[in-house]
Write a protein that holds these residues in place. Structure first.
Motif, PDB file in Angstrom:
ATOM      1  N   ARG A 127      -7.427   0.323  -6.310  1.00  0.00           N
ATOM      2  CA  ARG A 127      -6.766   1.505  -6.848  1.00  0.00           C
ATOM      3  C   ARG A 127      -6.589   1.439  -8.360  1.00  0.00           C
ATOM      4  O   ARG A 127      -6.246   2.444  -8.985  1.00  0.00           O
ATOM      5  CB  ARG A 127      -5.402   1.684  -6.179  1.00  0.00           C
ATOM      6  CG  ARG A 127      -5.476   1.893  -4.671  1.00  0.00           C
ATOM      7  CD  ARG A 127      -4.102   2.104  -4.073  1.00  0.00           C
ATOM      8  NE  ARG A 127      -4.189   2.332  -2.624  1.00  0.00           N
ATOM      9  CZ  ARG A 127      -3.146   2.640  -1.856  1.00  0.00           C
ATOM     10  NH1 ARG A 127      -1.934   2.763  -2.395  1.00  0.00           N
ATOM     11  NH2 ARG A 127      -3.301   2.829  -0.560  1.00  0.00           N
ATOM     12  N   TRP A 167      -5.857  -2.522  -1.972  1.00  0.00           N
ATOM     13  CA  TRP A 167      -4.836  -2.140  -2.953  1.00  0.00           C
ATOM     14  C   TRP A 167      -5.332  -2.370  -4.379  1.00  0.00           C
ATOM     15  O   TRP A 167      -5.115  -1.551  -5.270  1.00  0.00           O
ATOM     16  CB  TRP A 167      -3.555  -2.927  -2.687  1.00  0.00           C
ATOM     17  CG  TRP A 167      -2.457  -2.659  -3.689  1.00  0.00           C
ATOM     18  CD1 TRP A 167      -1.656  -1.561  -3.744  1.00  0.00           C
ATOM     19  CD2 TRP A 167      -2.056  -3.505  -4.772  1.00  0.00           C
ATOM     20  NE1 TRP A 167      -0.772  -1.667  -4.797  1.00  0.00           N
ATOM     21  CE2 TRP A 167      -0.997  -2.854  -5.440  1.00  0.00           C
ATOM     22  CE3 TRP A 167      -2.490  -4.749  -5.238  1.00  0.00           C
ATOM     23  CZ2 TRP A 167      -0.363  -3.402  -6.548  1.00  0.00           C
ATOM     24  CZ3 TRP A 167      -1.857  -5.291  -6.346  1.00  0.00           C
ATOM     25  CH2 TRP A 167      -0.811  -4.627  -6.998  1.00  0.00           C
ATOM     26  N   TYR A 203      -1.866   4.139 -10.559  1.00  0.00           N
ATOM     27  CA  TYR A 203      -3.193   4.158  -9.953  1.00  0.00           C
ATOM     28  C   TYR A 203      -4.045   5.200 -10.690  1.00  0.00           C
ATOM     29  O   TYR A 203      -4.330   6.266 -10.171  1.00  0.00           O
ATOM     30  CB  TYR A 203      -3.116   4.539  -8.472  1.00  0.00           C
ATOM     31  CG  TYR A 203      -2.298   3.594  -7.622  1.00  0.00           C
ATOM     32  CD1 TYR A 203      -2.260   2.233  -7.886  1.00  0.00           C
ATOM     33  CD2 TYR A 203      -1.579   4.071  -6.525  1.00  0.00           C
ATOM     34  CE1 TYR A 203      -1.519   1.386  -7.093  1.00  0.00           C
ATOM     35  CE2 TYR A 203      -0.835   3.227  -5.717  1.00  0.00           C
ATOM     36  CZ  TYR A 203      -0.801   1.873  -6.012  1.00  0.00           C
ATOM     37  OH  TYR A 203      -0.063   1.025  -5.229  1.00  0.00           O
ATOM     38  N   LEU A 256       0.811  -1.224   0.000  1.00  0.00           N
ATOM     39  CA  LEU A 256       0.000   0.000   0.000  1.00  0.00           C
ATOM     40  C   LEU A 256       0.841   1.268   0.000  1.00  0.00           C
ATOM     41  O   LEU A 256       0.332   2.339  -0.334  1.00  0.00           O
ATOM     42  CB  LEU A 256      -0.926   0.002   1.227  1.00  0.00           C
ATOM     43  CG  LEU A 256      -2.005  -1.082   1.254  1.00  0.00           C
ATOM     44  CD1 LEU A 256      -2.675  -1.124   2.623  1.00  0.00           C
ATOM     45  CD2 LEU A 256      -3.036  -0.832   0.164  1.00  0.00           C
ATOM     46  N   THR A 269      -6.656  -6.033   3.176  1.00  0.00           N
ATOM     47  CA  THR A 269      -5.534  -5.162   2.815  1.00  0.00           C
ATOM     48  C   THR A 269      -5.221  -5.270   1.327  1.00  0.00           C
ATOM     49  O   THR A 269      -5.055  -4.259   0.628  1.00  0.00           O
ATOM     50  CB  THR A 269      -4.283  -5.544   3.630  1.00  0.00           C
ATOM     51  OG1 THR A 269      -4.572  -5.452   5.014  1.00  0.00           O
ATOM     52  CG2 THR A 269      -3.111  -4.639   3.283  1.00  0.00           C
ATOM     53  N   TYR A 270      -5.145  -6.477   0.855  1.00  0.00           N
ATOM     54  CA  TYR A 270      -4.795  -6.686  -0.555  1.00  0.00           C
ATOM     55  C   TYR A 270      -5.901  -6.168  -1.474  1.00  0.00           C
ATOM     56  O   TYR A 270      -5.638  -5.537  -2.505  1.00  0.00           O
ATOM     57  CB  TYR A 270      -4.535  -8.175  -0.808  1.00  0.00           C
ATOM     58  CG  TYR A 270      -3.823  -8.459  -2.114  1.00  0.00           C
ATOM     59  CD1 TYR A 270      -2.433  -8.440  -2.177  1.00  0.00           C
ATOM     60  CD2 TYR A 270      -4.522  -8.756  -3.274  1.00  0.00           C
ATOM     61  CE1 TYR A 270      -1.771  -8.713  -3.366  1.00  0.00           C
ATOM     62  CE2 TYR A 270      -3.876  -9.030  -4.463  1.00  0.00           C
ATOM     63  CZ  TYR A 270      -2.493  -9.002  -4.507  1.00  0.00           C
ATOM     64  OH  TYR A 270      -1.837  -9.271  -5.688  1.00  0.00           O
TER      65      TYR A 270
END
Length: 945
Positions: free
Chosen positions: A423, A420, A387, A378, A416-417
């Motif tokens: 984005r 990411w 992004y 991240l 968490t993944y």
């Protein structure tokens, strides 16, 4: 030269120090006799009237002939003025006279000096900036067995790039006709056995292509240097001169990185930048790393592949309206240069006459092995430029079209993944992590088909079905389908399938392409094909069932030798949970469609297990035999791994097996695995352990010979005087045994330092119900060994003590007196039979055995059952054999499981193989017809050269 007689020479005492069993003195007189360097083939046999067996023996059709190699001892003898007829008159191995013929220089390791040194070349091609075809493709190695990371192919008209080279990659490419000789670069997303287990074999195969051989650029993070250092023990230096690492050194004492590619860790490393593609690497470290930095193997890599933009079309009408006449200025404008108008006082810029450019597609390959890595993901600054939304690209921003996730499901399913992943807006996500649906259909279809057919014919010896049932898949993987776990706000996400493509060029076809995904092969389809091809196979299966019930009188009339009634006493009332031999790989040289390279799993059930040799892909073969959970249990139970010699087809699966065992036993009290092997193997393992902990202890094969075991009963002082003096005399400089058995570069291991490990091995053997594990030298290459494994004595029903079974494995060897002596009284002998009988000259040149020679070793030693293995890959499905010599012998196939309680039935199965393979002939490799077609290269057997 060949000699018909040989003077008797004095034989030194304590010959068993080598691991030789006691033989007649003439045996060692023959073996220790001085050799002439030329010709390279030595024989001490008497003339024999026997002629070579006919080529039509066995199952080969009479009209076929095997491909010949470019060099053999046959041609060498012709160059030395010796006719082929004279050569045929000499017996290659005569057990009665303890004489044999072999290639001395190969046994000494000097044959490499005789060959011209190769300067391996790299592929250099004229690139085509306007590629008509470009795509990324999933190479699904390990997607069904989940033992290794899948690979990804980046394809262009004139360039090929492969990301990750796990075990089985070569076999996969052979199966699916992907041409490895076209590969220019290999990139590793991590440096570990999971991603790089197939790299050593691939480098060796490329080095053996053609007269000059090929080399390839290999890229990886800085710990790649540890893998390169380890591979130097058995891979030519020329094959690794183009290995390049990037990133900060993991060793603080290293002032400069090996490749010079070093910069702040947050910056991207540009590895390839030409008119076709730009490939950059972004390092990914775990967030909770220690202050001293990451440990070897922890660094992961995100690879960014960027294609150049496609320029807009030139509009001649706009050019004319701006006062330009047709001519050279049109070309200047198309090349990006501004020009003066011919009829107006203005400057014409390219944007005035060119249509809008199409941005080049961008592909990311992401390997995020842990959630700790995901947290770091991240905050990587160099990722910010990607992004972006395609409708709102700012200056310098780039839109990512496709992201291939090599990360495991446990990571990609984490919040968490997925945060990411959000984005990237509308990027196409391809999830190549292990998923249950990919287990249902085998990736290696050809070998699965053969396994399924053998399972139908004889499930007693071939219990592996070739296909896993849906119940097994569901029980093995409890996670939900990956695509069902994703947030609906993510871009489109699909699970990877084998050979799935994402097209990059032409731009009109940009997107997912499923046309190359193989049709799904099911067990039902394979059985329908078998019953249609061989209608009587069902009745043959019933006949085989009756063999276990003793109802085989008809067969005994047709084949009287199958009616033997003598059973060794060691098999009296033997239990099914005593011992089972599982042949995981039965081919030589390199993996093929139908046979993997050598590995033999000796299952002692609740008492543990032993692995004899461990070629590339052994872990995957264990999973195909036992299933995912069963294979893990088999790896946990491994107590000892024995390696015969340093050739790559016998040991390159070792690191993957040991690493997996360490993972499975993490946090559980256990003893390290004991690895017994030749000294050069220790050099490889010691270097590799700087990269990845293998949780093992090493013991030199020379410390497990008969005399070394006897040294356990001798005091240290006695041993140093008696054994040490014997070693110094037998291995002294200039002696024959010094060159064949003890390399100057590897001093003989001191028995005193090995005693603690010998004691530990003795304890482990006792816990497994074994009495002996004895290594003995054989004739193949320097420090090549065979092994005897003997079970402890037990009592029968009557209470009488009976001997335990005895198993002998030859490793790679010429037939020799030591092999016969070690095999005497064996219950089962597993002997290599690389070549058919008609290729005896080649067998001598390579120091291998023919089928008849292997059978003769067993017959001479009075072996109860002989199993032939290690067949040349020129025999894709079944080797050429002469059935007249097979009275107590059987040929091995991958996944063959021989329970000691069934061994008496073993030779009776052989005639049924003839029925199953009656339509099979030796298959020739397809000739290359199109420079750009994806056809496998016809490569030599480089591993055994």
């Amino acid at each position: 030269m060949l000699t018909s007689s040989m003077p008797h020479r004095h034989v030194p005492q304590n010959l068993s120090l080598f691991g030789f069993s006691p033989l007649k003195s003439s045996s060692f007189a023959h073996f220790l006799r001085p050799f002439s360097l030329y010709p390279p083939i030595f024989a001490s046999s008497s003339p024999s009237p026997s002629r070579r067996p006919p080529r039509t023996a066995g199952y080969r059709r009479s009209g076929s002939s095997p491909p010949r190699r470019k060099w053999s001892s046959f041609e060498e003898q012709k160059r030395k003025g010796r006719s082929p007829m004279e050569k045929d008159k000499a017996s290659r191995f005569n057990p009665s006279s303890d004489s044999f013929e072999f290639n001395k220089r190969r046994a000494e390791g000097l044959d490499k000096i005789d060959k011209p040194k190769k300067n391996l070349k790299r592929n250099t091609r004229t690139l085509n900036p306007t590629n008509t075809i470009a795509y990324v493709q999933i190479l699904g190695t390990g997607m069904d067995t989940q033992d290794t990371s899948p690979s990804v192919l980046l394809f262009f008209d004139k360039q090929r790039f492969i990301f990750n080279a796990g075990e089985g990659l070569q076999r996969f490419c052979t199966e699916h006709k992907i041409k490895l000789s076209k590969v220019d670069h290999i990139f590793l997303s991590r440096v570990c056995s999971e991603t790089a287990g197939g790299l050593p074999g691939l480098l060796l195969t490329l080095a053996g292509i053609g007269e000059e051989g090929l080399s390839v650029n290999v890229w990886g993070p800085s710990d790649l240097k540890y893998l390169v250092d380890a591979m130097r023990s058995f891979i030519p230096r020329a094959a690794m001169v183009h290995t390049r690492s990037f990133g900060p050194s993991l060793n603080a004492s290293d002032s400069t990185p090996p490749s010079g590619l070093s910069k702040p860790k947050d910056d991207a490393y540009v590895l390839v930048d030409d008119e076709v593609v730009k490939i950059s690497a972004i390092l990914l470290e775990p967030s909770c790393k220690e202050e001293s930095g990451s440990k070897p193997g922890e660094t992961a890599v995100i690879y960014v592949c960027e294609l150049p933009e496609i320029k807009g079309k030139f509009d001649p009408k706009k050019a004319m309206a701006l006062g330009l006449r047709a001519g050279p200025k049109y070309s200047y404008l198309q090349s990006g240069q501004s020009v003066k108008s011919d009829f107006k006082d203005i400057t014409v810029h390219p944007s005035d006459v060119m249509g809008p450019s199409v941005p080049g597609p961008v592909v990311l390959l992401v390997d995020c092995p842990t959630e700790s890595h995901a947290e770091e993901l991240l905050s990587i600054p160099s990722m910010k430029t990607y992004y972006s939304c395609p409708d709102n690209l700012t200056d310098g921003a780039k839109f990512v079209n496709c992201i291939i996730h090599l990360s495991p499901a446990s990571v990609t399913n984490s919040s968490t993944y997925q945060s990411w992943m959000k984005r990237f807006h509308s990027a196409q996500h391809i999830l190549a992590g292990h998923e249950a649906k990919n287990m249902e259909f085998p990736i290696l279809r050809a070998s699965s088909r053969i396994t399924a057919r053998l399972n139908y014919l004889c499930p007693q010896f071939f219990p592996a079905p070739g296909f896993w049932s849906p119940q097994h898949v569901n029980n093995s993987i409890n996670s939900t389908s990956l695509s069902e776990c994703f947030d609906s706000n993510l871009g489109e996400s699909i699970s990877a399938e084998n050979l799935l493509k994402f097209t990059l060029r032409p731009h009109s076809n940009l997107g997912v392409d499923r046309t190359c995904i193989p049709s799904r092969l099911t067990s039902l389809r394979v059985m329908d094909e078998l019953l249609s091809e061989i209608p009587e196979i069902s009745s043959k299966t019933e006949e085989i069932k009756r063999l276990w019930n003793g109802q085989h009188n008809k067969m005994m009339i047709e084949e009287p030798w199958l009616g033997e009634s003598t059973v060794p006493s060691c098999l009296e009332n033997i239990r099914r949970d005593d011992m089972e031999i599982v042949l995981l790989g039965t081919g030589s040289s390199q993996p093929s469609k139908y046979r993997n390279v050598t590995a033999i799993y000796v299952d002692l059930f609740s008492r543990g297990s032993i692995l004899l040799d461990c070629g590339e892909g052994t872990l995957g073969q264990l999973k195909r035999r036992y299933g995912l959970e069963g294979a893990d249990e088999a790896v946990r139970n491994l107590r000892c791994i024995w390696i015969s010699h340093i050739h790559a087809d016998h040991h390159t699966g070792l690191a993957r097996i040991l690493a997996r065992r360490r993972e499975l036993l993490k946090g559980v009290a256990h003893e390290p695995a004991i690895v017994v092997g030749p000294r050069p193997l220790k050099n490889f393992l010691d270097a590799y352990q700087r990269l990845e902990d293998l949780d093992m202890e090493f013991l030199d094969c020379r410390n497990t010979t008969t005399t070394s075991w006897a040294s356990l009963e001798i005091t240290r002082s006695e041993k140093n005087t008696s054994i040490g003096n014997a070693e110094s005399s037998l291995f002294s400089k200039g002696s024959l045994m010094q060159s064949i058995y003890k390399r100057a570069s590897s001093p003989l291991t001191d028995n005193s330092s090995a005693l603690p490990f010998l004691k530990k091995l003795k304890k482990v053997l006792g816990e497994m119900g074994l009495e002996d594990l004895i290594s003995f030298p054989v004739v193949h290459c320097p420090q090549a060994f065979g092994v005897v494994v003997k079970a402890a004595k037990r009592k029968n029903i009557a209470g009488d003590e009976i001997p335990g079974w005895k198993m002998v494995y030859s490793g790679d060897t010429r037939p020799c007196p030591e092999m016969v002596e070690a095999s005497k009284g064996a219950t089962v002998l597993i002997h290599e039979a690389t070549f058919e009988d008609a290729l005896v000259e080649e067998a001598v040149a390579k120091n291998h055995s023919t089928t008849k020679e292997a059978i003769n070793v067993g017959s001479s030693a009075g072996v109860y059952r002989t199993v032939l293995t290690h067949f040349s890959q020129r025999y894709p499905k079944i080797p050429v054999i002469d059935e007249s010599h097979m009275h107590n012998t059987c040929i091995a196939f991958d996944m063959m499981s021989i329970n000691m309680a069934d061994i008496h039935v073993l030779p009776k199965i052989l005639p049924y193989f003839k029925t199953l393979f009656r339509n099979q002939v030796v298959e020739e490799e397809e000739e290359e017809t199109d420079d750009d077609s994806l056809i496998s290269d016809k490569v030599p057997s480089f591993f055994i050269n």
